[in-house]
Design an enzyme around this catalytic site. Sequence first.
Site, PDB file in Angstrom:
ATOM      1  N   ASP A  54       0.856  -1.190   0.000  1.00 31.35           N
ATOM      2  CA  ASP A  54       0.000   0.000   0.000  1.00 31.35           C
ATOM      3  C   ASP A  54       0.889   1.236   0.000  1.00 31.35           C
ATOM      4  O   ASP A  54       1.255   1.763   1.041  1.00 31.35           O
ATOM      5  CB  ASP A  54      -0.900  -0.038   1.237  1.00 31.35           C
ATOM      6  CG  ASP A  54      -2.049   0.950   1.145  1.00 31.35           C
ATOM      7  OD1 ASP A  54      -2.117   1.702   0.157  1.00 31.35           O
ATOM      8  OD2 ASP A  54      -2.891   0.959   2.070  1.00 31.35           O
ATOM      9  N   ILE A  55       1.237   1.683  -1.212  1.00 33.11           N
ATOM     10  CA  ILE A  55       2.172   2.806  -1.350  1.00 33.11           C
ATOM     11  C   ILE A  55       1.496   4.068  -1.894  1.00 33.11           C
ATOM     12  O   ILE A  55       2.041   5.155  -1.775  1.00 33.11           O
ATOM     13  CB  ILE A  55       3.361   2.423  -2.246  1.00 33.11           C
ATOM     14  CG1 ILE A  55       2.892   2.052  -3.652  1.00 33.11           C
ATOM     15  CG2 ILE A  55       4.148   1.264  -1.628  1.00 33.11           C
ATOM     16  CD1 ILE A  55       4.000   1.836  -4.657  1.00 33.11           C
ATOM     17  N   LYS A  56       0.337   3.900  -2.534  1.00 33.67           N
ATOM     18  CA  LYS A  56      -0.467   5.011  -3.061  1.00 33.67           C
ATOM     19  C   LYS A  56       0.372   6.033  -3.820  1.00 33.67           C
ATOM     20  O   LYS A  56       0.191   7.251  -3.664  1.00 33.67           O
ATOM     21  CB  LYS A  56      -1.249   5.693  -1.945  1.00 33.67           C
ATOM     22  CG  LYS A  56      -2.323   4.808  -1.313  1.00 33.67           C
ATOM     23  CD  LYS A  56      -3.187   5.593  -0.351  1.00 33.67           C
ATOM     24  CE  LYS A  56      -4.245   4.720   0.296  1.00 33.67           C
ATOM     25  NZ  LYS A  56      -3.667   3.794   1.302  1.00 33.67           N
ATOM     26  N   ARG A  57       1.266   5.576  -4.659  1.00 33.73           N
ATOM     27  CA  ARG A  57       2.073   6.495  -5.457  1.00 33.73           C
ATOM     28  C   ARG A  57       1.243   7.045  -6.617  1.00 33.73           C
ATOM     29  O   ARG A  57       0.320   6.388  -7.107  1.00 33.73           O
ATOM     30  CB  ARG A  57       3.316   5.783  -5.996  1.00 33.73           C
ATOM     31  CG  ARG A  57       4.257   5.264  -4.914  1.00 33.73           C
ATOM     32  CD  ARG A  57       4.795   6.391  -4.039  1.00 33.73           C
ATOM     33  NE  ARG A  57       5.909   5.963  -3.221  1.00 33.73           N
ATOM     34  CZ  ARG A  57       5.849   5.694  -1.923  1.00 33.73           C
ATOM     35  NH1 ARG A  57       4.698   5.799  -1.296  1.00 33.73           N
ATOM     36  NH2 ARG A  57       6.923   5.322  -1.256  1.00 33.73           N
TER      37      ARG A  57
END
Length: 313
Positions: free
Chosen positions: A99-102
């Site tokens: 879960d990095i939401k880049r």
Amino acid sequence: MKHYMELLQEAAAKNGPLCVGLDTDPSYLPAALLKVFDSPADAVLAYNREIIKRVTAEKTACCCKVQIAYYEAMGIAGLKAYIETIAAAKEAGLIVISDIKRGDIADTAKAYARAHFEGDFATDIITVNPYMGFDTLKPFADYCNPATEDKTGGKGMFVLLRTSNPGMVDIEQQELKAGGRVLDKTGAELKRLGEMFKAVYSEQTCSPIGAVVGCTEESDARALRDAYPDLFFLIPGYGAQGGAARIAATLLDKAGGTVNSSRGILCAWKKSPELADRVESGNLCLKEIADAAGDAARAAKEDLLNAKKELGL
């Protein structure tokens, strides 16, 4: 060849839809227990490993989600714990969602994609934020293609569609002059990408491009599930954020999805009066709080499966 989103879809059908969120903050562990380890990051990693052992032994989860922010907050030691957590989950046979939401443009997006699909941070599926524009998705989507000689492939990505936070109304629910909402425009792009991948994976059962759809609002759950029947969903909001199992179960229809639970599992020991008393005395070991997490994961899986059964899914 199957991409990781298909493999996750199969794992959810086999072991249930629960995603164990290893969004592990040191504050989720008893203070006395933290002192046993050389650093908070070491304690977090040890706890993660114990939880992974339990959910894989009991087949209570189809995957785990590792939120990188909690590990970044612990510095270099935290990032090492992040890498080792991903490795432990993969070694145990779990698919890993990072879960990095880049979400960035051009070469920066390419660098993010390379960082999290190759090398030390390599994972199976990532989360992506599309709200700088849809050109931000391409560098990540390139890794969803089959592998080539110079690039790993078959990866997956979950794109933010309708998130579980109250502030999602500020952007996602805004009406467009051309009609529809911002999230509808985003969904249309995800559909387009899904159609593109049908030519790449001729027998795919879902697109490698999935959607993040929170289960905190019952009003639009059925509409969103019907609007995107071929998209596998990552479903946050269940448990600690107030999302009900019946809403999550609605979103599990069609192509299906995986329902994340983080604090409800990680902090389960805090809800046990017996363990709380042991904390006060300083006489609580890692195994006991991991057992509580394992019990919570099993209960969450049963809750979700019962909700699906009640809906006839």
